[in-house]
Each structure stands twice: as structure tokens, then as C-alpha cells.
Scaffold this active site. Structure first.
Site, PDB file in Angstrom:
ATOM      1  N   GLY A  46      35.409 -30.251 -51.461  1.00  0.00           N
ATOM      2  CA  GLY A  46      36.573 -30.897 -50.838  1.00  0.00           C
ATOM      3  C   GLY A  46      36.728 -32.350 -51.231  1.00  0.00           C
ATOM      4  N   GLY A  47      35.676 -33.167 -51.019  1.00  0.00           N
ATOM      5  CA  GLY A  47      35.749 -34.564 -51.422  1.00  0.00           C
ATOM      6  C   GLY A  47      35.137 -35.530 -50.427  1.00  0.00           C
ATOM      7  N   GLU A 118      41.893 -31.961 -44.831  1.00  0.00           N
ATOM      8  CA  GLU A 118      40.961 -30.936 -44.355  1.00  0.00           C
ATOM      9  C   GLU A 118      41.012 -30.874 -42.837  1.00  0.00           C
ATOM     10  OE1 GLU A 118      37.077 -31.504 -46.099  1.00  0.00           O
ATOM     11  OE2 GLU A 118      37.874 -31.421 -48.118  1.00  0.00           O
ATOM     12  N   HIS A 277      30.227 -23.253 -41.928  1.00  0.00           N
ATOM     13  CA  HIS A 277      31.524 -23.410 -42.607  1.00  0.00           C
ATOM     14  C   HIS A 277      32.286 -22.105 -42.432  1.00  0.00           C
ATOM     15  CE1 HIS A 277      34.603 -24.276 -45.530  1.00  0.00           C
ATOM     16  NE2 HIS A 277      34.102 -25.481 -45.724  1.00  0.00           N
ATOM     17  N   ARG A 323      36.086 -27.452 -37.592  1.00  0.00           N
ATOM     18  CA  ARG A 323      35.287 -26.335 -38.090  1.00  0.00           C
ATOM     19  C   ARG A 323      34.620 -25.473 -37.033  1.00  0.00           C
ATOM     20  NH1 ARG A 323      32.298 -28.755 -43.291  1.00  0.00           N
ATOM     21  NH2 ARG A 323      34.323 -29.041 -44.265  1.00  0.00           N
ATOM     22  N   HIS A 384      26.087 -24.292 -43.128  1.00  0.00           N
ATOM     23  CA  HIS A 384      26.611 -25.218 -44.140  1.00  0.00           C
ATOM     24  C   HIS A 384      25.980 -26.605 -44.055  1.00  0.00           C
ATOM     25  CE1 HIS A 384      29.609 -26.866 -46.852  1.00  0.00           C
ATOM     26  NE2 HIS A 384      30.011 -27.741 -45.958  1.00  0.00           N
ATOM     27  N   ARG A 419      30.356 -32.358 -37.343  1.00  0.00           N
ATOM     28  CA  ARG A 419      30.787 -33.292 -38.395  1.00  0.00           C
ATOM     29  C   ARG A 419      32.243 -33.051 -38.792  1.00  0.00           C
ATOM     30  NH1 ARG A 419      30.722 -32.911 -44.327  1.00  0.00           N
ATOM     31  NH2 ARG A 419      30.087 -30.763 -44.021  1.00  0.00           N
TER      32      ARG A 419
HETATM   33  P1  FAD Z   1      21.433 -33.448 -51.385  1.00  0.00           P
HETATM   34  O1  FAD Z   1      22.607 -33.709 -52.209  1.00  0.00           O
HETATM   35  O2  FAD Z   1      21.267 -32.081 -50.853  1.00  0.00           O
HETATM   36  O3  FAD Z   1      20.151 -33.816 -52.249  1.00  0.00           O
HETATM   37  C1  FAD Z   1      18.862 -33.504 -51.784  1.00  0.00           C
HETATM   38  C2  FAD Z   1      17.885 -33.732 -52.916  1.00  0.00           C
HETATM   39  O4  FAD Z   1      16.561 -33.691 -52.417  1.00  0.00           O
HETATM   40  C3  FAD Z   1      17.945 -32.691 -54.012  1.00  0.00           C
HETATM   41  O5  FAD Z   1      17.799 -33.355 -55.240  1.00  0.00           O
HETATM   42  C4  FAD Z   1      16.716 -31.816 -53.745  1.00  0.00           C
HETATM   43  O6  FAD Z   1      16.203 -31.165 -54.868  1.00  0.00           O
HETATM   44  C5  FAD Z   1      15.760 -32.869 -53.245  1.00  0.00           C
HETATM   45  N1  FAD Z   1      14.650 -32.380 -52.428  1.00  0.00           N
HETATM   46  C6  FAD Z   1      14.691 -31.675 -51.276  1.00  0.00           C
HETATM   47  N2  FAD Z   1      13.446 -31.473 -50.808  1.00  0.00           N
HETATM   48  C7  FAD Z   1      12.605 -32.064 -51.674  1.00  0.00           C
HETATM   49  C8  FAD Z   1      11.199 -32.200 -51.756  1.00  0.00           C
HETATM   50  N3  FAD Z   1      10.367 -31.673 -50.848  1.00  0.00           N
HETATM   51  N4  FAD Z   1      10.666 -32.872 -52.801  1.00  0.00           N
HETATM   52  C9  FAD Z   1      11.466 -33.407 -53.769  1.00  0.00           C
HETATM   53  N5  FAD Z   1      12.809 -33.297 -53.739  1.00  0.00           N
HETATM   54  C10 FAD Z   1      13.367 -32.638 -52.709  1.00  0.00           C
HETATM   55  N6  FAD Z   1      30.307 -32.948 -47.859  1.00  0.00           N
HETATM   56  C11 FAD Z   1      31.386 -33.744 -47.967  1.00  0.00           C
HETATM   57  O7  FAD Z   1      31.401 -34.858 -47.436  1.00  0.00           O
HETATM   58  N7  FAD Z   1      32.457 -33.328 -48.696  1.00  0.00           N
HETATM   59  C12 FAD Z   1      32.495 -32.120 -49.320  1.00  0.00           C
HETATM   60  O8  FAD Z   1      33.464 -31.792 -49.979  1.00  0.00           O
HETATM   61  C13 FAD Z   1      31.385 -31.270 -49.200  1.00  0.00           C
HETATM   62  N8  FAD Z   1      31.384 -30.046 -49.770  1.00  0.00           N
HETATM   63  C14 FAD Z   1      30.236 -29.292 -49.713  1.00  0.00           C
HETATM   64  C15 FAD Z   1      30.204 -28.067 -50.375  1.00  0.00           C
HETATM   65  C16 FAD Z   1      29.043 -27.318 -50.401  1.00  0.00           C
HETATM   66  C17 FAD Z   1      29.003 -25.999 -51.112  1.00  0.00           C
HETATM   67  C18 FAD Z   1      27.888 -27.794 -49.733  1.00  0.00           C
HETATM   68  C19 FAD Z   1      26.619 -27.008 -49.753  1.00  0.00           C
HETATM   69  C20 FAD Z   1      27.928 -28.997 -49.045  1.00  0.00           C
HETATM   70  C21 FAD Z   1      29.103 -29.745 -49.030  1.00  0.00           C
HETATM   71  N9  FAD Z   1      29.167 -30.963 -48.356  1.00  0.00           N
HETATM   72  C22 FAD Z   1      30.278 -31.743 -48.462  1.00  0.00           C
HETATM   73  C23 FAD Z   1      27.973 -31.534 -47.741  1.00  0.00           C
HETATM   74  C24 FAD Z   1      27.389 -32.554 -48.717  1.00  0.00           C
HETATM   75  O9  FAD Z   1      27.494 -32.061 -50.025  1.00  0.00           O
HETATM   76  C25 FAD Z   1      25.941 -32.860 -48.424  1.00  0.00           C
HETATM   77  O10 FAD Z   1      25.759 -33.102 -47.070  1.00  0.00           O
HETATM   78  C26 FAD Z   1      25.514 -34.083 -49.205  1.00  0.00           C
HETATM   79  O11 FAD Z   1      25.772 -33.878 -50.571  1.00  0.00           O
HETATM   80  C27 FAD Z   1      24.057 -34.371 -48.968  1.00  0.00           C
HETATM   81  O12 FAD Z   1      23.653 -35.352 -49.869  1.00  0.00           O
HETATM   82  P2  FAD Z   1      22.131 -35.805 -49.857  1.00  0.00           P
HETATM   83  O13 FAD Z   1      21.979 -36.786 -50.944  1.00  0.00           O
HETATM   84  O14 FAD Z   1      21.762 -36.191 -48.483  1.00  0.00           O
HETATM   85  O15 FAD Z   1      21.314 -34.465 -50.171  1.00  0.00           O
HETATM   86  C1  SIN Z   2      34.762 -28.147 -48.152  1.00  0.00           C
HETATM   87  O1  SIN Z   2      35.207 -28.448 -49.258  1.00  0.00           O
HETATM   88  O2  SIN Z   2      35.302 -27.340 -47.398  1.00  0.00           O
HETATM   89  C2  SIN Z   2      33.506 -28.780 -47.694  1.00  0.00           C
HETATM   90  C3  SIN Z   2      33.819 -30.069 -47.098  1.00  0.00           C
HETATM   91  C4  SIN Z   2      32.670 -30.543 -46.271  1.00  0.00           C
HETATM   92  O3  SIN Z   2      31.713 -29.837 -46.027  1.00  0.00           O
HETATM   93  O4  SIN Z   2      32.776 -31.687 -45.810  1.00  0.00           O
END
Ligand code: FAD
Ligand code: SIN
Length: 569
Positions: A46-47, A118, A277, A323, A384, A419
Site C-alpha cells: 500500500g505505502g 486506505e 489483514h 481493518r 498481518h 494500527r
Molecule cells: P522487517 O521489515 O520485517 O525487517 C525485520 C528484519 O529482521 C528482517 O531483515 C529479518 O530477516 C530480520 N530478523 C528477524 N529476526 C532476526 C534474528 N533473530 N536475527 C537476525 N535477523 C533477524 N506497512 C505499511 O506501513 N504500509 C504497507 O503498505 C504495508 N504493507 C505490508 C504488506 C505486507 C505483505 C506485509 C507483510 C506487511 C506490510 N506492512 C505495511 C507492514 C510493514 O511492512 C512492516 O510492519 C514493516 O516493514 C516492518 O519493518 P521492520 O523494519 O520493523 O521489520
Molecule cells: C496493504 O497494502 O493493504 C497493507 C498496508 C498496511 O499493512 O499498512
């Protein structure tokens, strides 16, 4: 032992943003358990929500976030994150991030950022890169990281446990067995207090009672456990939705950060709020493919398998309701009709628009034989996002000195009980920078701790490995069946009993066997499952994502009260 200034666990948006901010000030190691791009971030569609248009305002974004959060958001945190969003977006663009643009109507052919919509948003405010926003974020951040010689990335390295001064004082390099969480519940509203990263000594001067000094890490390629020491450790390990049988998340999302922080003694808050989701693709060959909420933002409509719209019975915003409301309405429709999915219909939009706006969704569905421009998409809700996590303030500080947590692993108070869509990438961007600024303003001391090497187990019995995969499946199924979208006390208690038993089995295993990433992840999902169930049992009401038929309404006494769980000292 490997020595760095900053140790970053995770290479999603939170970890990479933080690494870039601290890189000019010391040596940085990024530990990541698969390849560098593999993360929830990489699959975001989504973004990012941020106020960038004249028709929008901070006040409206704050209001929408608070409304979705169902009375549990920390308003100051919401205001800070919303207000700082546009500056962080500008930095991301400067780094090379390419958001989708559109032509401004008028004669001069000017272009502006294209804003999506959204659920729960009163305005168009979602910046996106078509429907592959996360992939573009990872590309931009990783390209910038490649230009910073002070950052080293360790791929295929999985963090096992945090090393803290408290653990070192207690002796032993290995971690204590996983404790039963049920016995560890303290003051249920402890988490409502702001996080205190340092406690006052008798003289009144700050004195940390527990400090994080490093991490034990398994190199998955060699099977060796290495010791990484650092002045600061950032948990950026993302969420835990793999604890459920059906999820939109990739395999990395096993709650490792929450489990490690819990074992190290940090408070874990609000884990009952797991976001489902509403629209994950329902197809026997599709493992976990999301159909973005942006599809509904552009007019997609939810229908029963008979083709009848049903969201008007649940919310004035219909298919674009928050949601939690949409996921519960779908769950209820499926239970009433016995159908195993519902439909999302965007066939009324011009085919060219759909193909250009959602190229990834269009192509992926086509590979499964579904042309979304001509037929509705079969969808089901799936786990999700983890709204709770390691309790932090808006600067990512935890209760353990030297340990920061940012992104999905953290619970800052932005999301409350539910959220708002696309606020997660925003939170990670803002809080990663705030954490970096905070610790650079007050650089933590170099701690000269003698860290003993990891004590390996010895047993390795391939026949017994089936137990690991069996327990994985069992936990994920029981969480789906008993701790899902609609809960009851009886089901939660049943889940708790079963998880306690599984924990005992895993504990035996953990101490005897050579550690593998499967075993580490199993231990972590079991801990996280127990934390979710315990937190759910602690909240005697329904609020946001936590819906319990035994208490179907919100209880005003629980408004603004977080659940917090800590391991006993
Ligand atoms: P992540 O991006 O999950 O990164 C976690 C990292 O930690 C990874 O590199 C993983 O390998 C590493 N890791 C985990 N455990 C360990 C360990 N024990 N040792 C070493 N490395 C480890 N949010 C939005 O705001 N907008 C969206 O459009 C959106 N769309 C989404 C679509 C999908 C399909 C999904 C699944 C989620 C979406 N979300 C969205 C939620 C959002 O993507 C995540 O909440 C966000 O990207 C989390 O970022 P982060 O850096 O906290 O963790
Ligand atoms: C989505 O694109 O529907 C995911 C957006 C989000 O999880 O914030």
C-alpha cells in the site's frame, strides 16, 4: 569476539534507516537472518501514510490514527510521529526512493506525488511505488548502505540472544530456560507508564540496572555461534505473524526480537493486539500473498461468494472501514455461510487503470489463473501485523540500557488497539531517526564486560527433528483456531495449557541439542504465542483487534491501560 559500535538486528526499513543515521559515528554491523532484502518491508504494498497534500492536515491524520487505535494510542506519540513524517519522506526521496507520481490536471504538464487511500483514512495520504512500495524502499536504502564503508552486513546470521550485564553477573553464557509467562504477570497497567531506561541510584544519579552489551549470533552457513559486542544494540527484527497458520508475512516474521527482549528482562506490551489483514489471496498454491487495501481504496468492493455486498451492515465506510471491523465482518460472513472465502471485486474499474496501478497484484493473480480485471478475487483474512511489542518510548528506548527497539518489534503507543493502515512504515522511519539522534546526543559508554563464549549443546538426532516441525505446526494451528479474530476465555485457556506443555518439550530440546535456526525460531514462536495468550487473558474487554465474546464491549476502566508482561528477576 567481533566488536562494533552499533549492532543492528534486522535489515528492514527500521534497521537500515537507523544504520544510515549512525554510520558516520562509528562501525556498524547489520545482522540479518536471510538475504539482506528479505523482510516484511520488502513485501509492503500500500505505502507510507504522511501528510503531504494541501487538502490534508496533521490534525486529520492524528484524528484518524486515534480513532483506529480505539482509545489506546498515546496521543503525544501519535502527534510526534505524524508531525515528523513529511521530513522523513523528503529524506527518503533524497536517498533515491522513487514514489509514484501523477500529472497535475492543467496545461503545463506538472507532476506531483500520487496519493492512495486506505481503510480508516479520511484523506488520500498514502505515498506509494505502485503496489511494490516495500521493494522500492529496500532498494533505495540498500543502495545507500552500499556507499557507507563503516557498515558491514552479515547475511544468514540469526541472533540467538541478547547479552546483558545482568545475565553476565548471574554467570553462564547460555540463556536461562524459557519461563512460563503466566507466572510472570505483574501490574497489568505497568506499561502505561512512560518507559524509564535508567533507574535512579540512591545518590539520585542515573544508574542502569541492566545493560545490553552484545548478542550471540548463529552463522547459519557454518553452524558456528559468534559473539558480537557493541555499545548499542538495535532490535529491528520485525513482527511475529508466522505464529499463526495463515499469514501475509514472509518466513522471517517469527517474533525473535520480542522473545529475545523478554528473555533479557524488558517489558513486552499489548501483545493481544494482532492485526488480521482482511484480504489475503485465497488460492491453494498461494502461500501468503496480500491483496492491498489500496485496491479497496481505489473502489474495490467486498462481496459474499454469491456476489452480494455485505460491509454496509457493519460500518458507514463499508469496504473501507478500519481493518478490525472488516476482518470481523468477513469472519462472520464466512461462519454464517460456511464459505471458505469471500470476494473482492474491482472489475468495474477500467482494466488499464487496474493493470497500471496494481501491476504486481495483477500479474501474481494472473499466474494463479485469476484475471482481476474480469473476475473478483477470492480473499480471506490472515495474520498481518503485531501492534504490541517491546515497550519503548518514541525514541526507541527500552527498559534495558543500550538496547533500542524500532519498527514492528516495538510498542511505542502509536497504534493502540488497532494500527491505521500504512502507519507502520511511517513509525519505523520516524523512530529509527529519533533513536539515532537520542543516542548520538548521549553516547553510551563502552562497557568492558568479559563476555564468555557460547556454550554449545551436543546432541544431534535427525530422527528427533520431526518434533521441531510438528511443534511448529501445532503452535501455528492452535493460535489460528483458539487465539484468532474472535476469542473466548475458554479457547484462550485451552491454548495456554497446550502452549505451556509445548514449552516444556521445547525447553528439553533446546538444552540438549546443537542450535539450528529452526529450533531457535520454534523457541521464539512458542514464547511469543504464550505472550499473546497471556496478554489476551489479562484484558477483560473487547477493544480494537482484541475481540472476546465473553466481554463483547470495551470497558472504560481499561481505556489507556496497556498490558505489560515481564520475566521475573
Ligand atoms: P522487517 O521489515 O520485517 O525487517 C525485520 C528484519 O529482521 C528482517 O531483515 C529479518 O530477516 C530480520 N530478523 C528477524 N529476526 C532476526 C534474528 N533473530 N536475527 C537476525 N535477523 C533477524 N506497512 C505499511 O506501513 N504500509 C504497507 O503498505 C504495508 N504493507 C505490508 C504488506 C505486507 C505483505 C506485509 C507483510 C506487511 C506490510 N506492512 C505495511 C507492514 C510493514 O511492512 C512492516 O510492519 C514493516 O516493514 C516492518 O519493518 P521492520 O523494519 O520493523 O521489520
Ligand atoms: C496493504 O497494502 O493493504 C497493507 C498496508 C498496511 O499493512 O499498512
Amino acid at each position: 569476539m567481533k566488536q562494533f559500535d552499533f549492532l543492528v538486528l534486522g535489515s528492514g526499513i527500521a534497521g537500515l534507516t537507523f544504520a544510515l543515521k549512525v554510520a558516520p559515528h562509528g562501525r556498524v554491523a547489520i545482522i540479518t537472518k536471510k538475504n539482506r532484502a528479505e523482510s516484511n518491508t520488502n513485501y509492503a504494498q500500500g505505502g507510507i501514510a504522511a501528510v503531504t497534500s494541501k487538502e490534508d492536515s496533521f490534525e486529520l491524520h492524528v484524528r484518524d490514527t486515534l480513532q483506529a487505535g480505539a482509545g489506546l494510542c498515546k496521543e503525544e506519540v501519535v502527534r510526534t510521529i505524524v508531525r515528523e513524517g513529511p521530513e522523513r519522506i523528503a529524506e527518503l526521496i533524497e536517498l533515491g526512493m522513487k514514489f509514484s507520481e501523477r500529472e497535475v490536471p492543467g496545461p503545463n504538464g506538472a507532476r506531483e506525488l500520487d496519493l492512495g487511500r486506505e481503510g480508516g483514512h479520511s484523506k488520500r495520504r498514502i505515498l506509494h511505488a505502485k503496489d511494490v512500495t516495500g521493494r522500492e524502499i529496500e532498494r533505495a536504502l540498500l543502495s545507500a548502505i552500499a556507499q557507507r564503508p563503516s557498515i558491514e552486513i552479515f547475511e544468514d546470521h540469526i541472533a540467538i540472544d541478547l547479552i546483558t550485564t545482568q545475565k553476565l553477573e548471574q554467570g553462564g553464557s547460555s540463556v536461562p530456560p524459557v519461563q512460563s509467562v503466566a507466572a510472570n504477570v505483574r501490574n497489568p497497567d505497568a506499561g502505561s507508564a512512560s518507559v524509564i531506561a535508567e533507574k535512579k541510584g540512591q545518590s539520585g544519579s542515573p544508574r542502569y540496572v541492566n545493560r545490553c552489551v552484545g548478542v550471540y549470533v548463529l552463522d547459519r552457513r557454518t553452524g558456528q555461534v559468534e559473539t558480537f559486542a557493541a555499545r548499542v544494540v538495535l532490535l529491528a527484527t520485525g513482527g511475529c505473524s508466522k505464529v499463526y497458520l495463515y499469514t501475509t508475512n514472509p518466513d522471517i516474521a517469527t517474533g525473535d526480537g520480542v522473545a529475545m527482549a523478554y528473555r533479557a528482562g524488558a517489558a513486552i506490551a499489548n501483545m493481544e493486539f494482532i492485526q488480521f489483514h482482511p484480504t489475503c489471496l485465497y488460492h491453494s498454491r498461494a502461500k501468503s500473498f496480500l491483496i492491498s487495501e489500496a485496491v479497496r481504496g481505489e473502489g474495490g468492493v467486498l462481496k459474499t461468494v454469491e456476489g452480494v455486498e455485505f460491509m454496509d451492515r457493519s460500518h458507514p465506510l463499508k469496504s473501507l472501514a478500519p481493518r478490525d471491523v472488516v476482518a470481523r465482518a468477513i469472519d462472520s460472513e464466512m461462519k454464517k455461510s460456511g464459505a471458505d472465502h469471500v470476494l473482492l471485486d474491482i472489475t468495474h474499474k477500467p482494466a488499464q487503470f487496474t493493470i497500471e496501478r496494481f501491476p504486481n497484484i495483477y500479474q501474481t493473480c494472473l499466474r494463479y489463473g485469476i484475471d482481476i480485471t474480469r473476475e473478483p478475487i477470492p480473499v480471506v483474512p490472515a495474520a498481518h501485523y503485531q501492534c504490541g511489542g517491546v515497550l519503548t518510548n518514541v525514541n526507541g528506548e527500552t527498559e534495558i540500557a543500550g538496547l533500542y527497539a524500532v519498527g514492528e518489534v516495538a510498542c511505542t503507543g502509536l497504534h493502540g488497539a488497532n494500527r491505521l493502515a500504512s502507519n507502520s512504515l511511517l513509525e519505523a522511519l520516524v523512530c529509527a531517526r529519533r533513536a539515532a539522534m537520542k543516542l548520538l546526543a548521549h553516547p553510551p559508554p563502552r562497557v568492558d564486560s568479559k563476555i564468555p563464549p557460547w556454550q554449545p549443546g551436543h546432541a544431534m538426532d535427525a530422527d528427533e527433528l520431526v518434533v521441531v516441525s510438528h511443534n511448529w505446526e501445532e503452535i501455528r494451528r492452535l493460535m489460528w483456531d483458539y487465539v484468532g479474530i474472535v476469542r473466548t476465555n475458554k479457547r484462550l485457556q485451552r491454548a495456554q495449557k497446550r502452549i505451556t506443555h509445548l514449552q516444556e518439550e521445547i525447553r528439553e530440546y533446546y538444552w540438549d541439542f546443537v542450535v539450528t535456526s529452526d529450533l531457535l525460531e520454534l523457541r521464539n514462536i512458542a514464547t511469543v504465542a504464550e505472550l499473546i495468550v497471556t496478554s489476551a487473558l489479562m484484558r477483560p474487554e473487547s477493544r480494537g483487534l482484541h475481540y472476546n465474546l465473553d466481554y463483547p464491549n470495551p470497558d472504560p476502566a481499561w481505556a489507556q491501560r496497556d498490558t505489560a508482561v515481564r520475566k521475573p528477576d
